[in-house]
Motif scaffolding. Structure first.
Motif, short mmCIF file in Angstrom:
data_model
loop_
_atom_site.label_atom_id
_atom_site.label_comp_id
_atom_site.label_asym_id
_atom_site.label_seq_id
_atom_site.Cartn_x
_atom_site.Cartn_y
_atom_site.Cartn_z
N ASN A 2 0.66 -1.47 -0.22
CA ASN A 2 0.06 -0.13 0.12
C ASN A 2 1.13 1.05 0.00
OD1 ASN A 2 0.79 0.71 2.50
ND2 ASN A 2 -0.36 -0.91 3.31
N GLY A 3 0.19 2.43 -0.04
CA GLY A 3 0.97 3.87 -0.89
C GLY A 3 1.71 3.97 0.42
N ALA A 96 13.21 12.17 -2.24
CA ALA A 96 13.01 10.82 -2.41
C ALA A 96 11.18 10.48 -2.66
CB ALA A 96 13.58 9.75 -1.95
N LEU A 97 10.40 11.18 -1.06
CA LEU A 97 9.15 11.24 -1.25
C LEU A 97 8.01 11.56 -2.72
CD1 LEU A 97 8.62 11.70 2.09
CD2 LEU A 97 8.25 9.18 1.05
N LEU A 98 8.87 12.59 -3.24
CA LEU A 98 7.76 12.82 -4.71
C LEU A 98 8.39 12.82 -5.46
CD1 LEU A 98 8.42 16.83 -3.48
CD2 LEU A 98 6.17 16.03 -3.98
N VAL A 99 9.27 12.16 -6.27
CA VAL A 99 10.35 11.22 -6.91
C VAL A 99 8.76 9.79 -6.76
CG1 VAL A 99 11.67 9.69 -8.24
CG2 VAL A 99 11.92 11.68 -7.31
N ALA A 100 8.77 9.40 -5.69
CA ALA A 100 7.35 7.63 -6.33
C ALA A 100 6.84 8.55 -6.58
CB ALA A 100 7.94 7.83 -4.43
N VAL A 101 6.57 9.87 -5.59
CA VAL A 101 4.68 9.77 -6.15
C VAL A 101 4.12 10.10 -7.43
CG1 VAL A 101 2.67 11.78 -5.67
CG2 VAL A 101 4.75 10.65 -3.27
N ALA A 107 2.76 5.24 -13.10
CA ALA A 107 3.35 3.83 -13.49
C ALA A 107 2.94 3.14 -12.79
CB ALA A 107 4.34 3.55 -13.97
N GLY A 108 1.97 2.88 -11.57
CA GLY A 108 2.28 2.96 -10.32
C GLY A 108 2.91 2.22 -9.43
N ASP A 109 2.19 1.30 -8.15
CA ASP A 109 3.20 1.29 -7.06
C ASP A 109 4.42 0.16 -7.34
OD1 ASP A 109 1.19 1.97 -5.48
OD2 ASP A 109 0.14 0.04 -4.60
N ALA A 110 4.31 -0.56 -8.28
CA ALA A 110 6.40 -0.84 -8.25
C ALA A 110 6.48 0.17 -9.09
CB ALA A 110 6.29 -2.12 -8.61
N ALA A 111 6.48 0.44 -9.69
CA ALA A 111 6.95 1.63 -11.08
C ALA A 111 8.32 2.80 -9.58
CB ALA A 111 7.03 2.33 -11.30
N ALA A 112 6.39 3.15 -8.95
CA ALA A 112 7.06 3.79 -7.53
C ALA A 112 7.86 3.74 -6.55
CB ALA A 112 5.62 3.92 -6.94
N LEU A 113 8.05 2.17 -6.44
CA LEU A 113 8.51 2.10 -5.16
C LEU A 113 10.50 1.99 -5.49
CD1 LEU A 113 9.62 0.55 -2.59
CD2 LEU A 113 8.80 -1.60 -2.82
N VAL A 114 10.32 1.18 -6.94
CA VAL A 114 12.10 1.48 -7.30
C VAL A 114 12.74 2.54 -7.47
CG1 VAL A 114 13.40 0.22 -9.06
CG2 VAL A 114 11.54 -1.39 -8.35
N ALA A 115 11.87 3.69 -8.67
CA ALA A 115 12.08 4.84 -8.19
C ALA A 115 12.88 6.01 -7.48
CB ALA A 115 11.19 5.49 -9.42
N GLY A 116 12.10 5.67 -6.65
CA GLY A 116 11.77 6.69 -5.34
C GLY A 116 12.98 6.01 -4.42
N GLY A 347 12.25 3.07 -12.52
CA GLY A 347 10.81 3.24 -12.09
C GLY A 347 10.27 1.97 -13.71
N GLY A 348 9.82 3.21 -14.28
CA GLY A 348 9.38 3.00 -15.57
C GLY A 348 9.35 1.29 -16.05
N LEU A 349 10.39 0.26 -16.08
CA LEU A 349 10.91 -0.97 -16.40
C LEU A 349 10.43 -1.33 -15.53
CD1 LEU A 349 15.04 0.58 -17.93
CD2 LEU A 349 12.50 -0.03 -19.34
N ALA A 350 10.65 -1.54 -14.69
CA ALA A 350 10.46 -2.27 -13.30
C ALA A 350 8.82 -2.08 -13.13
CB ALA A 350 11.28 -2.09 -12.04
N ARG A 351 7.51 -1.59 -14.08
CA ARG A 351 6.74 -1.73 -12.98
C ARG A 351 6.15 -3.23 -13.45
NH1 ARG A 351 3.41 2.08 -18.04
NH2 ARG A 351 5.64 3.03 -18.07
N GLY A 352 6.16 -3.86 -13.86
CA GLY A 352 5.65 -4.95 -14.59
C GLY A 352 5.75 -6.02 -13.13
N LEU A 353 7.54 -6.04 -12.23
CA LEU A 353 7.52 -6.22 -11.58
C LEU A 353 6.85 -7.02 -10.24
CD1 LEU A 353 10.99 -6.00 -11.01
CD2 LEU A 353 10.55 -7.84 -12.49
N ARG A 354 6.63 -8.21 -9.77
CA ARG A 354 6.03 -8.29 -8.20
C ARG A 354 6.63 -9.27 -7.32
NH1 ARG A 354 3.95 -4.71 -10.83
NH2 ARG A 354 1.79 -4.16 -11.06
N GLY A 355 6.55 -9.42 -5.92
CA GLY A 355 6.73 -10.01 -4.96
C GLY A 355 8.39 -10.28 -5.28
#
Length: 497
Positions: A2-3, A96-101, A107-116, A347-355
């Motif tokens: 979650n966020g 860093a938080l704003l980059v993630a936001v 691009a979604g949660d996965a991309a935000a986590l990686v980018a942040g 982060g965009g490149l990693a948007r499809g990653l999960r788990g």
């Protein structure tokens, strides 16, 4: 994820890797801009900053960054050096938080986590975060990111413009915010309605004009922006060739920041005078590679990657020396805002990653990037540690021995100061500061004939006259009254010619 958990991880990474900065002291430009500023130490300095230059007038003045300067005043009156560094770390965590936001929005949660996390632990940020005056970069980046968010996500003219103004008052590089907003609109296809678009453009013109007028009113009596030492006496074409060659360093620092330096001055980086020079070719290949990646991202409708790649170029443009020469050829602190684009693209490149794959990637970035960052932070602990790093990492640069000469003068080792400044002047004879340091040491040793010959060489450089004020101020601070009076008399005579 979650966020709240996502943002907690990003913020934790940004803070943990810089905990070592809390033991850092003031270093390099901190000593001039903070310790050497009467305004910072004044209780009324927080509001007088808006009518004052960033660099203290006693050492020549220059730059208009009043909001950043005002924060130094507040920190000075609240606590000691630890607070200065703690505030820097908090600004970095906010960026860093704003980059993630922003990335999460596109691009979604996965991309935000990686980018942040990429942005939070990127080693190229150490100079901006671990050195107090790097705060100008941090604040400008935070307000630029907020301006983009307010325009692209919230569609708010008022909030976006207000954040842009705050960014401009932090550092001039925030001027790129309208271009970043426009790029996001075009790439994402989320352009505002015509009426709102006109309001945005009108607000940018109005705010930009007001800032330009205020800046001119404060700076009009001071010398213009200095250019990088490597560009002294050079015509426009070699300046641009050298700027293109520097893109190889920029690319390496953004993508493979394994080797960091506090200084990239001559003779570590010299002028490129021919397009056949391998350094120009290397920089040009990096530029072509970036353009190809941007084209591929656009063609394949990878919007967040395209925005990130475009962001890198737009954010770096004001300090790239391609449009106009600036005070540095390469400085790691200037890559703080551009690196937000890199983080978004990754982060965009990693948007499809999960788990598990996502967890492994994030953990790997946090450990490798965070480890390099944490190990680099103590280098900025003091003037001495930083100077020693320059002597080791950039042995061909004139800055290492020049800074060592200043340290020797502070410690009363005048003979060593004379020797070190002579080495610096021999490496790069066009720089005036080593010659002035050598003259300072010569005066302390009673060698006036040598000092006069050195000052004559300094006087041949019209742009070097502003250096006298800083050396006169330093001499007075160290109690070398006779040296200060001699340099003052020389400068007075010089100005009456």
């Amino acid at each position: 994820m979650n966020g709240k958990r996502l943002y907690a991880v990003v913020a934790a990474c940004a803070v943990v890797v810089y905990l070592g900065a809390l033991w850092n002291r003031f270093a390099w430009d901190d000593t001039f801009i903070i310790l050497g500023s009467d305004l910072v130490k004044s209780s009324s300095g927080w509001w007088r900053a808006f009518a004052s230059v960033y660099w203290p007038p006693a050492i020549g003045g220059g730059m208009y960054r009043p909001l950043t300067l005002a924060t130094y005043v507040l920190d000075w009156h609240l606590d000691g050096v630890v607070l200065f560094h703690a505030v820097n770390v908090l600004w970095h965590a906010g960026a860093a938080l704003l980059v993630a936001v922003l990335t999460r929005r596109w691009a979604g949660d996965a991309a935000a986590l990686v980018a942040g996390v990429v942005f939070a632990v990127h080693p190229v940020h150490v100079e901006a975060v671990a050195n107090v005056v790097g705060r100008a970069e941090l604040m400008a980046a935070v307000f630029t990111l907020l301006a983009v968010y307010a325009a692209v996500v919230r569609h708010s003219v008022a909030w976006s413009t207000a954040c842009w103004i705050l960014g401009l008052l932090s550092k001039e590089t925030a001027a790129v915010a309208p271009a970043l907003i426009a790029a996001a609109w075009v790439i994402h296809g989320e352009r505002p309605a015509p009426r709102r678009f006109i309001l945005f453009v009108g607000s940018w013109l109005g705010a930009g004009s007001a800032y330009a007028v205020a800046r001119e009113l404060v700076l009009h009596s001071y010398a213009g922006t200095a250019i990088a030492p490597v560009f002294l006496g050079q015509p426009p074409i070699p300046v641009r060739l050298t700027a293109v060659a520097a893109l190889a360093d920029v690319s390496r620092l953004l993508v493979f920041p394994l080797k960091l330096r506090a200084d990239y001055s001559p003779n570590e980086r010299t002028i490129v005078s021919s397009p056949l020079d391998w350094r120009f070719v290397a920089g040009l290949l990096c530029l072509v590679g970036w353009a190809l990646l941007l084209w591929l991202a656009w063609r394949r409708r990878r919007a967040v990657e395209a925005v990130g790649l475009g962001w890198i170029a737009l954010a770096y443009a004001p300090v790239a020396n391609l449009l106009f020469p600036v005070g540095v050829l390469i400085a790691e602190r200037t890559l703080y805002l551009p690196s937000a684009g890199l983080a978004m693209a990754v982060g965009g490149l990693a948007r499809g990653l999960r788990g598990r794959p996502l967890a492994i990637l994030v953990a790997g970035v946090a450990v490798l990037g965070g480890g390099l960052t944490a190990l680099r932070v103590p280098v900025w602990r003091s003037d001495a540690t930083l100077t020693l790093s320059v002597l080791e990492d950039s042995p061909r640069s004139f800055v290492g021995p020049m800074r060592m000469a200043a340290i020797y003068l502070e410690r009363g080792r005048t003979d060593k100061a004379l020797e070190a400044s002579r080495v610096a002047a021999s490496i790069f004879p066009l720089a005036g500061r080593p010659l002035l340091l050598e003259a300072y040491a010569a005066l302390k040793l009673g060698r006036r004939a040598l000092a006069d010959s050195l000052l004559t060489r300094v006087d041949q450089c019209a742009s070097c006259r502003g250096l006298y004020d800083s050396h006169i101020a330093a001499a007075r601070q160290l109690g070398d009254t006779a040296v200060a009076e001699y340099l003052s008399a020389h400068l007075q005579h010089l100005n009456t010619r």
